[in-house]
Scaffold this motif. Structure first.
Motif, PDB file in Angstrom:
ATOM      1  N   GLY A  42       0.847  -1.158  -0.078  1.00 22.67           N
ATOM      2  CA  GLY A  42      -0.020   0.256   0.061  1.00 22.67           C
ATOM      3  C   GLY A  42       1.070   1.455   0.060  1.00 22.67           C
ATOM      4  N   GLN A  43       0.064   2.538  -0.281  1.00 18.41           N
ATOM      5  CA  GLN A  43       0.857   3.552  -0.105  1.00 18.41           C
ATOM      6  C   GLN A  43       1.634   3.765   1.170  1.00 18.41           C
ATOM      7  N   GLN A  44       2.988   4.484   1.132  1.00 22.66           N
ATOM      8  CA  GLN A  44       3.683   4.704   2.467  1.00 22.66           C
ATOM      9  C   GLN A  44       4.249   6.045   2.470  1.00 22.66           C
ATOM     10  N   SER A  63       5.604   6.594  -1.861  1.00 21.45           N
ATOM     11  CA  SER A  63       5.557   5.756  -2.815  1.00 21.45           C
ATOM     12  C   SER A  63       4.720   5.936  -4.098  1.00 21.45           C
ATOM     13  N   THR A  64       4.079   7.170  -3.886  1.00 25.43           N
ATOM     14  CA  THR A  64       3.181   7.649  -5.072  1.00 25.43           C
ATOM     15  C   THR A  64       3.236   9.017  -4.930  1.00 25.43           C
ATOM     16  N   THR A  65       2.814   9.676  -6.118  1.00 28.76           N
ATOM     17  CA  THR A  65       2.602  11.031  -6.166  1.00 28.76           C
ATOM     18  C   THR A  65       1.641  11.501  -5.220  1.00 28.76           C
ATOM     19  N   LEU A  66       1.831  12.660  -4.672  1.00 34.90           N
ATOM     20  CA  LEU A  66       0.944  13.319  -3.946  1.00 34.90           C
ATOM     21  C   LEU A  66       0.441  14.590  -4.552  1.00 34.90           C
ATOM     22  N   LYS A 103       6.607  15.412  -7.104  1.00 36.31           N
ATOM     23  CA  LYS A 103       5.654  15.582  -6.047  1.00 36.31           C
ATOM     24  C   LYS A 103       5.789  14.211  -5.227  1.00 36.31           C
ATOM     25  N   LYS A 104       6.925  13.551  -5.205  1.00 36.33           N
ATOM     26  CA  LYS A 104       6.862  12.314  -4.195  1.00 36.33           C
ATOM     27  C   LYS A 104       7.565  12.447  -3.020  1.00 36.33           C
ATOM     28  N   ASN A 105       8.418  13.702  -2.957  1.00 34.60           N
ATOM     29  CA  ASN A 105       9.246  13.860  -1.851  1.00 34.60           C
ATOM     30  C   ASN A 105       9.331  15.102  -1.436  1.00 34.60           C
ATOM     31  N   SER A 106       9.651  15.468  -0.074  1.00 30.09           N
ATOM     32  CA  SER A 106       9.601  16.631   0.499  1.00 30.09           C
ATOM     33  C   SER A 106      10.787  16.773   1.553  1.00 30.09           C
ATOM     34  N   GLY A 166       0.455  13.338   3.788  1.00 31.19           N
ATOM     35  CA  GLY A 166       0.116  13.590   2.573  1.00 31.19           C
ATOM     36  C   GLY A 166      -1.311  12.552   2.370  1.00 31.19           C
ATOM     37  N   PRO A 167      -2.000  12.912   1.398  1.00 28.51           N
ATOM     38  CA  PRO A 167      -3.410  12.307   1.189  1.00 28.51           C
ATOM     39  C   PRO A 167      -3.312  11.077   0.517  1.00 28.51           C
ATOM     40  N   LEU A 168      -3.974  10.041   1.095  1.00 29.84           N
ATOM     41  CA  LEU A 168      -4.024   8.538   0.649  1.00 29.84           C
ATOM     42  C   LEU A 168      -4.420   8.497  -0.781  1.00 29.84           C
ATOM     43  N   MET A 169      -3.951   7.796  -1.469  1.00 28.27           N
ATOM     44  CA  MET A 169      -4.236   7.727  -2.937  1.00 28.27           C
ATOM     45  C   MET A 169      -5.700   7.013  -2.840  1.00 28.27           C
TER      46      MET A 169
END
Lengths: 112, 115
Positions: free
Chosen positions: A1-3, A26-29, A69-72, A91-94
């Motif tokens: 899942g998204q992490q 792990s995914t675009t936010l 938009k995957k890291n900050s 971040g918002p869950l996909m």
């Protein structure tokens, strides 16, 4: 899942030194938020980043959102003892615009 | 009120008992969230209310957990047949409009200890 992963988990710095914490998804936010939680306290909103490559500053704090938009990152210049606490990115869950997924946080200790 | 208020601040209960945790959000905030935070971890989403309805309850771990917000303001998180693994700080947050792109204001939390 998204992490949402954060590193480092712990950081000890001498007062006056700089500090950086990194957040990776792990995914675009669509956006990323940063919160600070003092020892024994509750999370307090610091900032939200929305645009690719966005950089925002709050006094000694600089926040950056990656181009993909995957890291900050959160960078604190010349740390003070008042900076002590745990810094969380979220971040918002996909697939759901309603809930934030929080990283595990970076616990900052500032030695006087 | 000035901020999100949660009661009690601490709750110790015996395994198998029922507990209720209360959250009083900021006046006028339509969105209300419950999170759970274990030691050394980030807050974990449980449930989200928009008004009176549970818009997203996908984070509730099992059917022992239930939350209500009957009048669109105060919310109660209810845990039946508590287990030691339920021990954590339960955080409530509210926001003006709701959604994961809105600043959330957190309460001080309720520290639940199941013995």
């Amino acid at each position: 899942g998204q992490q949402v992963m954060q590193i480092p988990q712990y950081q000890h710095v001498q007062e006056g030194e700089d500090f950086t914490t990194y957040c990776n998804s792990s995914t675009t936010l669509s956006n990323i938020q940063w919160y600070k939680q003092r020892p024994g306290g509750h999370p307090v909103f610091l900032i939200q980043l929305v645009k690719s490559g966005e950089v925002k500053k709050q006094k000694r704090l600089t926040f950056q959102f990656g181009e993909a938009k995957k890291n900050s990152s959160l960078h604190i210049t010349a740390t003070q003892t008042t900076d002590v606490g745990t810094y969380f990115c979220a971040g918002p869950l996909m697939g759901s615009a309603r809930q934030l997924t929080f990283g595990s946080g970076t616990q900052l200790t500032v030695l006087p | 009120g000035a901020g999100v208020s949660q009661t009690p601040s601490n709750k110790v209960t015996e395994k198998g008992k029922y507990v209720e945790l209360r959250c009083d959000p900021i006046s006028g905030h339509t969105a209300l969230y419950w999170y759970r935070q274990s030691l050394g971890q980030g807050p974990e989403f449980l449930i989200y209310f928009q008004g009176t309805g549970a818009a997203d309850d996908s984070g509730l771990p099992n059917d022992r957990f239930f939350a209500v917000r009957p009048e669109g303001s105060v919310s109660t998180l209810k845990i039946q047949r508590t287990e030691r693994g339920d021990s954590a700080v339960y955080l409530c947050a509210s926001s003006l409009m709701g959604g994961a792109d809105t600043e959330a204001f957190f309460g001080q939390g309720t520290r639940l200890t199941v013995v």
